[in-house]
Scaffold this motif. Sequence first.
Motif, mmCIF file in Angstrom:
data_model
loop_
_atom_site.group_PDB
_atom_site.id
_atom_site.type_symbol
_atom_site.label_atom_id
_atom_site.label_comp_id
_atom_site.label_asym_id
_atom_site.label_seq_id
_atom_site.Cartn_x
_atom_site.Cartn_y
_atom_site.Cartn_z
ATOM 1 N N HIS A 174 0.886 -1.182 -0.062
ATOM 2 C CA HIS A 174 0.006 -0.001 0.172
ATOM 3 C C HIS A 174 0.767 1.142 0.074
ATOM 4 O O HIS A 174 0.427 2.223 -0.620
ATOM 5 N N GLN A 177 2.308 3.860 -2.850
ATOM 6 C CA GLN A 177 1.843 4.999 -3.216
ATOM 7 C C GLN A 177 2.551 6.425 -2.809
ATOM 8 O O GLN A 177 2.321 7.451 -3.303
ATOM 9 N N GLN A 182 4.826 5.986 -10.797
ATOM 10 C CA GLN A 182 3.357 5.514 -10.968
ATOM 11 C C GLN A 182 3.127 4.002 -10.739
ATOM 12 O O GLN A 182 3.829 3.104 -10.930
ATOM 13 N N PRO A 237 -5.946 -0.268 -1.606
ATOM 14 C CA PRO A 237 -6.141 0.890 -2.539
ATOM 15 C C PRO A 237 -6.854 0.496 -3.813
ATOM 16 O O PRO A 237 -7.349 -0.894 -3.945
#
Length: 450
Positions: A174, A177, A182, A237
Amino acid sequence: MALKSKLAIAAGKSSYWFLHNVMHGGTSLPGKITLAIDPDVLKELAKDYEIVIVTGTNGKTLTTALTVKVLKQKYPEILTNPSGSNMKQGIVSTFLSAKKVKNGKKIAVLETDEANVPIISQYVVPTAFVLTNIFRDQLDRFGEIYTTYNKILQGIKMHPQAKIIANGDEPLFHNLQDLPNQVVYFGFDNQPDQDQKAPANTDGVLCPKCNHILHYYSRSYGNLGKYFCPHCGFERPELTYRMNAIVDQTPQSSTVKIDDHEFTLHIGGTYNIYNALAAYSVGAEFNLLPHEITKALGADDKNIFGRQEVVHVGDKDVTIILVKNPVGLDQVLQMIKTDKNPFSLAFLLNANYADGIDTSWIWDGSFEELPFDHIPSVLTGGERYKDITFRMRVAGVPEEHFAQRPDLKEAVNYIKQMPTKHVYVLATYTAMLQLRKMLADEGYIKGGME
């Protein structure tokens, strides 16, 4: 190109040719020879390639193989390391084996050992990192799961331009990010929401934000699933690619839907659906169409090195399955126990460096759940046969169905005499290599050791 690099590459290619055409084996030795002459040669070998690095605890080899199958729908020549030689010397050997690409992109899909990600990342410029999962594995090499994750992160941080294609069901991923890269997530979305927890002995179920125990709306296995933290709001996510439905499963296959596109994967196990989903995600990110990807994933064209590889030994169908850590072992046991026909079982246990020298992980496998009344013959072997023999006895294998053959040649001879047509052979990495070498020497397969 520097003279040192030219000499190193010439020596490496010569040794590769000799080993593969005369000795019929050897994928890491040419790399060792090349690196001895020029330790930085990988930078020169890899400079013209778009590189996809596949890493994680479980599923690297199959995800790599499936990704290659998918990308070949658009790019015929893909460089890869199919036998799982995934450390620096093995990856150098892979580039030494490269053929000239006349037209189109030069693409390499490289399975990479987790601890080698930061090492390889010093010399190559990846287009993408594919992350499968993080489970407890080889504590003597990796330590706990957070150490393994940080090794991978160290490599990724060298390449902020690289795309990350990661398993969104893995809570540790997670925080990817937070990087400038990307990030694209894949995961399972095939069950109705229901608040639940993972079993008490599951690794990696603490919230990375507040250390509260994670809950799940749905869970596939281990700590993978649609997780959330009831304390701080941390949650899985948004997924870009998802497995919508499991239509049918057998020990040999899974029919599934990914983004509502149905196909049959000709290898069993829920864990292998994740590998197919990862390969699907890479294909989509390389702009392949869904029907092109599912066509490749559904093709039943060959076995993958040591991963549910079926070898015909006499009148037996022997399925060789690599096992190396608690979660992977448990998933294999869950898969084989669903076989509706009687089968025999062998477990070959080694504890060399490539296996992990600690064998305590076998006690975390749910052997007690195996249908031993459905398994008329059980064999233990390998260098640490006493460890797995004791584990099987504790699990309740009837003595009249039990045999021990520490010598591998004797183990193979015993397998030929087992009472069922189908035999599952679970083996650690070096035991698998030794078994394949012996089967190759006897003419049952082509090529044995790396």
